[in-house]
Motif scaffolding. Structure first.
Motif, PDB file in Angstrom:
ATOM      1  N   PHE A  13      55.190  50.092  34.450  1.00 56.01           N
ATOM      2  CA  PHE A  13      54.119  49.365  35.121  1.00 56.01           C
ATOM      3  C   PHE A  13      53.102  48.874  34.110  1.00 56.01           C
ATOM      4  CE2 PHE A  13      52.147  53.598  34.976  1.00 56.01           C
ATOM      5  CZ  PHE A  13      50.840  53.293  34.614  1.00 56.01           C
ATOM      6  N   ILE A  14      52.349  47.840  34.547  1.00 58.93           N
ATOM      7  CA  ILE A  14      51.228  47.330  33.777  1.00 58.93           C
ATOM      8  C   ILE A  14      50.046  47.213  34.736  1.00 58.93           C
ATOM      9  CG2 ILE A  14      52.051  44.945  34.095  1.00 58.93           C
ATOM     10  CD1 ILE A  14      50.621  44.250  31.453  1.00 58.93           C
ATOM     11  N   ALA A  15      48.938  47.822  34.380  1.00 59.24           N
ATOM     12  CA  ALA A  15      47.740  47.795  35.213  1.00 59.24           C
ATOM     13  C   ALA A  15      46.780  46.754  34.651  1.00 59.24           C
ATOM     14  CB  ALA A  15      47.082  49.171  35.244  1.00 59.24           C
ATOM     15  N   LEU A  16      46.392  45.797  35.487  1.00 63.81           N
ATOM     16  CA  LEU A  16      45.518  44.709  35.070  1.00 63.81           C
ATOM     17  C   LEU A  16      44.235  44.719  35.882  1.00 63.81           C
ATOM     18  CD1 LEU A  16      48.189  41.850  34.966  1.00 63.81           C
ATOM     19  CD2 LEU A  16      47.191  42.993  32.996  1.00 63.81           C
ATOM     20  N   GLU A  17      43.167  44.272  35.247  1.00 64.79           N
ATOM     21  CA  GLU A  17      41.879  44.143  35.914  1.00 64.79           C
ATOM     22  C   GLU A  17      42.011  43.200  37.112  1.00 64.79           C
ATOM     23  OE1 GLU A  17      37.475  42.216  34.908  1.00 64.79           O
ATOM     24  OE2 GLU A  17      39.133  42.104  33.477  1.00 64.79           O
ATOM     25  N   ASN A  18      41.410  43.559  38.234  1.00 64.28           N
ATOM     26  CA  ASN A  18      41.429  42.702  39.420  1.00 64.28           C
ATOM     27  C   ASN A  18      40.198  41.789  39.400  1.00 64.28           C
ATOM     28  OD1 ASN A  18      42.375  41.946  42.168  1.00 64.28           O
ATOM     29  ND2 ASN A  18      40.356  42.734  42.718  1.00 64.28           N
ATOM     30  N   LEU A  19      40.448  40.489  39.466  1.00 69.23           N
ATOM     31  CA  LEU A  19      39.358  39.523  39.428  1.00 69.23           C
ATOM     32  C   LEU A  19      38.870  39.239  40.841  1.00 69.23           C
ATOM     33  CD1 LEU A  19      40.824  36.998  36.824  1.00 69.23           C
ATOM     34  CD2 LEU A  19      39.042  38.702  36.444  1.00 69.23           C
ATOM     35  N   SER A  20      37.579  39.381  41.044  1.00 65.75           N
ATOM     36  CA  SER A  20      36.985  39.067  42.347  1.00 65.75           C
ATOM     37  C   SER A  20      36.554  37.607  42.330  1.00 65.75           C
ATOM     38  CB  SER A  20      35.776  39.979  42.611  1.00 65.75           C
ATOM     39  OG  SER A  20      36.179  41.334  42.644  1.00 65.75           O
ATOM     40  N   GLY A  21      37.173  36.821  43.177  1.00 66.79           N
ATOM     41  CA  GLY A  21      36.850  35.403  43.220  1.00 66.79           C
ATOM     42  C   GLY A  21      37.922  34.645  43.976  1.00 66.79           C
ATOM     43  N   SER A  22      37.913  33.339  43.816  1.00 66.76           N
ATOM     44  CA  SER A  22      38.883  32.475  44.511  1.00 66.76           C
ATOM     45  C   SER A  22      39.523  31.531  43.510  1.00 66.76           C
ATOM     46  CB  SER A  22      38.182  31.668  45.608  1.00 66.76           C
ATOM     47  OG  SER A  22      37.580  32.527  46.554  1.00 66.76           O
ATOM     48  N   SER A  23      40.775  31.226  43.741  1.00 72.06           N
ATOM     49  CA  SER A  23      41.475  30.287  42.871  1.00 72.06           C
ATOM     50  C   SER A  23      41.098  28.854  43.224  1.00 72.06           C
ATOM     51  CB  SER A  23      42.990  30.464  43.007  1.00 72.06           C
ATOM     52  OG  SER A  23      43.418  30.054  44.287  1.00 72.06           O
ATOM     53  N   PHE A  24      41.359  27.945  42.298  1.00 76.26           N
ATOM     54  CA  PHE A  24      41.115  26.531  42.568  1.00 76.26           C
ATOM     55  C   PHE A  24      41.857  26.098  43.828  1.00 76.26           C
ATOM     56  CE2 PHE A  24      39.803  24.458  38.260  1.00 76.26           C
ATOM     57  CZ  PHE A  24      38.735  25.346  38.183  1.00 76.26           C
ATOM     58  N   ALA A  25      43.090  26.598  43.998  1.00 75.98           N
ATOM     59  CA  ALA A  25      43.889  26.207  45.168  1.00 75.98           C
ATOM     60  C   ALA A  25      43.237  26.671  46.463  1.00 75.98           C
ATOM     61  CB  ALA A  25      45.302  26.782  45.042  1.00 75.98           C
ATOM     62  N   THR A  54      32.978  22.117  40.933  1.00 76.72           N
ATOM     63  CA  THR A  54      31.883  21.422  40.257  1.00 76.72           C
ATOM     64  C   THR A  54      32.312  20.924  38.886  1.00 76.72           C
ATOM     65  OG1 THR A  54      31.025  23.418  39.210  1.00 76.72           O
ATOM     66  CG2 THR A  54      30.250  22.916  41.444  1.00 76.72           C
ATOM     67  N   ALA A  55      31.572  19.963  38.365  1.00 75.05           N
ATOM     68  CA  ALA A  55      31.876  19.384  37.059  1.00 75.05           C
ATOM     69  C   ALA A  55      31.771  20.439  35.955  1.00 75.05           C
ATOM     70  CB  ALA A  55      30.931  18.219  36.766  1.00 75.05           C
ATOM     71  N   SER A  56      30.803  21.325  36.071  1.00 79.58           N
ATOM     72  CA  SER A  56      30.631  22.359  35.042  1.00 79.58           C
ATOM     73  C   SER A  56      31.816  23.322  35.032  1.00 79.58           C
ATOM     74  CB  SER A  56      29.325  23.129  35.270  1.00 79.58           C
ATOM     75  OG  SER A  56      29.352  23.772  36.545  1.00 79.58           O
ATOM     76  N   GLN A  57      32.372  23.602  36.189  1.00 78.49           N
ATOM     77  CA  GLN A  57      33.527  24.489  36.267  1.00 78.49           C
ATOM     78  C   GLN A  57      34.778  23.809  35.689  1.00 78.49           C
ATOM     79  OE1 GLN A  57      33.327  25.256  40.476  1.00 78.49           O
ATOM     80  NE2 GLN A  57      32.176  27.170  40.224  1.00 78.49           N
ATOM     81  N   ILE A  58      34.929  22.515  35.963  1.00 83.11           N
ATOM     82  CA  ILE A  58      36.050  21.763  35.376  1.00 83.11           C
ATOM     83  C   ILE A  58      35.913  21.730  33.861  1.00 83.11           C
ATOM     84  CG2 ILE A  58      37.116  19.474  35.174  1.00 83.11           C
ATOM     85  CD1 ILE A  58      37.808  20.846  37.748  1.00 83.11           C
ATOM     86  N   THR A  90      35.266  33.176  39.406  1.00 87.99           N
ATOM     87  CA  THR A  90      34.853  34.543  39.732  1.00 87.99           C
ATOM     88  C   THR A  90      33.547  34.533  40.527  1.00 87.99           C
ATOM     89  OG1 THR A  90      33.608  34.814  37.687  1.00 87.99           O
ATOM     90  CG2 THR A  90      35.958  35.367  37.625  1.00 87.99           C
ATOM     91  N   GLN A  91      33.182  35.705  41.041  1.00 90.91           N
ATOM     92  CA  GLN A  91      31.941  35.794  41.832  1.00 90.91           C
ATOM     93  C   GLN A  91      30.717  35.463  41.003  1.00 90.91           C
ATOM     94  OE1 GLN A  91      31.938  39.700  43.623  1.00 90.91           O
ATOM     95  NE2 GLN A  91      33.280  39.069  45.314  1.00 90.91           N
ATOM     96  N   SER A  92      30.826  35.641  39.688  1.00 93.98           N
ATOM     97  CA  SER A  92      29.700  35.312  38.808  1.00 93.98           C
ATOM     98  C   SER A  92      29.674  33.828  38.443  1.00 93.98           C
ATOM     99  CB  SER A  92      29.771  36.153  37.534  1.00 93.98           C
ATOM    100  OG  SER A  92      30.961  35.859  36.818  1.00 93.98           O
ATOM    101  N   GLY A  93      30.680  33.064  38.927  1.00 91.06           N
ATOM    102  CA  GLY A  93      30.736  31.640  38.632  1.00 91.06           C
ATOM    103  C   GLY A  93      31.503  31.305  37.377  1.00 91.06           C
TER     104      GLY A  93
END
Length: 787
Positions: free
Chosen positions: A323-335, A345-349, A377-380
């Motif tokens: 197994f490989i344990a990875l950090e879980n990212l809190s946020g939403s994908s572009f999709a 937003t333009a800054s995110q692009i 992510t939740q922090s933007g």
């Protein structure tokens, strides 16, 4: 602490690795059988030499081998059965016995088919002789033993596997020494037994023996990851995904890869790796390698400062899972954000494209920059996931494709205009222009390909927007496909053509061909062949309004004859002429239009002459060509299908949409030429001269061997055969042209030997001999930067 009680509802799993190995084994079996059959005499000699050589072995050695071989067929299965029962593998023992029985029945059936096939080569390869009475070509017992051992997985088990291997070798060697079988037969026995065992194992599945959740929990605890809750989030074809909440409140995703899923996705990835040039799509069979690659890419990308899910722990859980344990990212994908109709937003692009540039500066290609793998992510901040398909020390092509997919994802998530404006600030104009040819759906990752399948206009508009950055840039196209259906069809057509034509060569004698030919007619054919290049030069120049060097245009026609040696007839000529005219100062659209219109004129004149000579030839008493009933039926059916197709709106609109651009480009040129009678007359005369020169060459080639065919009949056969040959996908129409012309001549009453000789001379004069001067013209024009 919350722990899920069950791992999975599945009792058995079909291992992808078994399917891959099965297909490979069947391919090797077919190859061994084919080689053995093709070289039957050679393999029979090797078998005889082996039998002779073994006679000098000490008698006690032969006795030991025979004893091991005779006893192994009984004692090895018994030992393996006891081993399975003591380990509570009753299901596996039943499957092994079933596979052994199926293998025996299958090889008995194949042996009967081989005997009844009456193929001397195949029988000689499998039996070492031609006697079939009372002979069983294949050995069902060896194959059954192999199938049994494959299901029982004996070859993976240390000492027991060694004993089984020695037993199989001894049994096979004993049969060879006794002269009861051949080397090819023994290989086929083993391979078929192996294949049947794998087929049974894949069909019924392998009993799941994966690491339990309790073992996973122990491994996480020992690695310092103490959690409050762990839940099975998803079970895919590649493994299990658990979501765990640690004591610290942090969340991690634990990807568990189980041994039974080795090889998952291998066939698809291998096929894509073979057919697409971006490479890096090859998946290994080993689950350990996949985990190691994911960890390597994560560490490498993280070191550049790009935000990715950090690796918390990598560990093996017994021999069955890792197994490989990875950090879980809190946020939403572009999709996800796009599905909610929210624009990025333009800054995110800009941050996303900046991260892509950072990875490329470190020679890392992500290779899966789909909207599903780009997170806000939740922090933007922007985070990138799905790094398992990436590549370190990435090639220039991989980075260009990576940037192309990044621009597609950014345009999908924002807008094309905004994406291009941001990209201009981060990348040079040269980098962006070089990306244009890489914006192809076939080069993108799976998720992006699925999106583009219903949004094809996005790629077109993005290429257009990037092209406006440097309108005069010389773009070199990229062909990502290594294997195309067109190439497969070309190879298949070539094989069929050779199969049809080669036997006909036995009908003629090269000595008689040289001594009986009337070479004055051959000279006429050669002169007529040379005139075709002057006619094609005049035809092309009649559509060009700017001055072009006539001598170099003639050279270009010779160079086109060289190009057709490796391309279908029309394709090579069109490509060479368009490139030549472009280098000669003619604009790209004008060059393409001129060449396209010349091909249209040739086609119409060709069809007109076909009709005229068909009528003339049909009124002559010496033309005995009578189409068969089946031919007439086929033509009627095709004609009816064409009418039916045009009566359907969707089909009619599809044809009109495909042909409208052609006529819209050719229309203005034709209108201009129609207003200039001299140019129109020149193009028609040149096209007629071109066809007549070929007809004269064909007629002269036939007369060189005493044919009494009329000129009209020869013209009709040539025009009909050439029409079929031009449609062939083979280089220069090789095979298709010869077959069509010979068929037409024999149908019109010409002896097959004379028809074949005449067609070969015609092809030598018009296709093969011009290759050398064509090569010189091609090289000469390239050296002068005129091609």
């Amino acid at each position: 602490m919350t722990i899920p009680m069950t791992n999975s509802s599945r009792k058995a799993a079909r291992r992808p690795r078994d399917l891959v190995t099965l297909l490979a084994t069947l391919a090797v079996t077919a190859l061994v059988t084919a080689l053995g059959t093709f070289a039957a005499q050679t393999t029979a000699g090797l078998d005889a030499d082996l039998t002779t050589a073994t006679r000098v072995l000490p008698s006690f050695v032969l006795f030991i081998l025979n004893t091991i071989g005779a006893t192994s067929i009984i004692f090895v299965p018994v030992l393996v059965g006891i081993s399975l029962l003591t380990r509570n593998r009753t299901r596996q023992l039943v499957d092994a016995l079933l596979a052994a029985g199926l293998s025996v029945l299958t090889l008995v059936a194949i042996s009967i088919l081989v005997v009844q096939s009456n193929s001397p080569r195949l029988i000689l390869a499998l039996t070492g002789g031609i006697q079939t009475e009372g002979v069983t070509p294949l050995d069902p017992l060896i194959a059954g033993l192999i199938s049994f051992l494959v299901i029982a997985r004996v070859f993976d088990r240390g000492k027991l596997g060694l004993i089984a291997t020695i037993s199989v070798i001894a049994l096979s060697f004993a049969s060879l020494v006794a002269g009861q079988t051949t080397i090819v037969t023994q290989l086929v026995n083993i391979l078929l037994g192996w294949a049947i065992g794998l087929a049974v194992r894949y069909s019924f599945g392998t009993p799941i023996n994966r690491a339990s959740v309790e073992k996973l929990v122990e491994a996480l605890d020992s690695g310092g990851l103490i959690f409050d809750q762990i839940d099975l989030s998803l079970e895919t074809s590649e493994g299990r995904i658990y979501r765990a909440i640690l004591k610290t409140g942090a969340q991690i995703n634990v990807w568990v890869f189980d041994w039974e899923l080795q090889g998952s996705g291998v066939l698809g990835s291998w096929w894509r790796g073979l057919t697409i040039k971006t490479s890096g799509d090859f998946k290994g069979m080993s689950i350990r390698r996949r985990v190691e690659r994911t960890a390597l890419l994560t560490y490498a990308i993280s070191a550049t400062g790009v935000c990715v899910p950090e690796v918390e722990l990598v560990r093996e859980i017994e021999p069955d899972s890792i197994f490989i344990a990875l950090e879980n990212l809190s946020g939403s994908s572009f999709a996800d954000i796009n599905s909610r109709k929210i624009q990025i937003t333009a800054s995110q692009i800009e941050k996303f494209l900046t991260d892509v540039k950072t990875m490329h500066d470190a020679d890392i290609a992500h290779r899966s920059l789909a909207a599903e793998n780009i997170y806000v992510t939740q922090s933007g901040d922007i985070a990138i996931t799905g790094v398992h398909s990436g590549t370190v020390a990435a090639t220039d092509l991989q980075q260009r494709v990576d940037l192309a997919e990044a621009l597609v994802t950014a345009s999908r998530s924002s807008s094309i205009l905004e994406t291009v404006q941001i990209a201009k600030k981060l990348f040079s104009t040269k980098e962006l222009i070089r990306t244009i040819p890489a914006i192809q759906g076939v080069a993108m990752s799976r998720k992006t390909r699925q999106y583009l399948a219903s949004n094809k206009e996005l790629m077109k508009d993005l290429r257009k927007a990037l092209g406006e950055l440097a309108p005069s840039a010389d773009l070199q196209p990229i062909s990502f496909q290594r294997i195309k259906w067109k190439n497969i069809l070309l190879a298949s057509a070539s094989v069929v053509a050779l199969y049809v034509l080669v036997p006909q060569f036995s009908q003629i004698s090269l000595k008689d061909l040289i001594t009986t030919a009337e070479w004055k007619w051959a000279g006429v054919a050669l002169i007529a062949s040379g005139l075709t290049y002057f006619a094609s030069t005049a035809l092309l120049l009649s559509f060009i309004s700017v001055p072009v060097n006539r001598y170099r245009t003639l050279q270009a026609q010779l160079a086109a004859s060289f190009a057709t040696l490796v391309t279908p007839p029309t394709l090579g000529s069109v490509a060479v002429n368009i490139r030549f005219l472009s280098r000669a100062g003619v604009s790209g659209p004008a060059a393409a239009t001129a060449v396209g219109v010349s091909q249209v004129v040739i086609f119409f004149i060709h069809v007109l002459l076909l009709v005229v000579f068909g009528v003339v030839a049909g009124t002559q008493t010496d033309f005995s060509f009578r189409p068969s009933r089946i031919t007439l039926v086929i033509f009627v059916v095709i004609f009816a299908l064409l009418i039916l197709g045009f009566s359907i709106n969707q089909v009619r609109n599809w044809i009109l949409n495909k042909t409208r651009p052609i006529f819209s480009q050719a229309g203005p040129t034709l209108a201009i030429i129609a207003q200039q009678p001299q140019r129109l007359l020149l193009s028609v005369l040149a096209s007629i001269s071109l066809n007549f020169a070929y007809i004269v060459a064909f007629f002269a080639a036939l007369n060189a061997f005493g044919s009494d065919i009329s000129f009209a009949t020869a013209a009709f056969v040539y025009l009909a055969g050439a029409t079929l040959g031009q449609a062939a996908p083979t280089p220069g129409g090789i095979g298709a042209v010869e077959a069509a012309l010979i068929a037409g001549l024999t149908a019109s009453g010409i002896p097959s030997g004379t028809a074949l000789s005449g067609v070969l001379l015609y092809r030598v004069a018009t296709f093969w001999l011009p290759v050398l001067p064509g090569w010189y013209a091609f090289a000469n024009l390239q050296s002068k930067n005129a091609l």
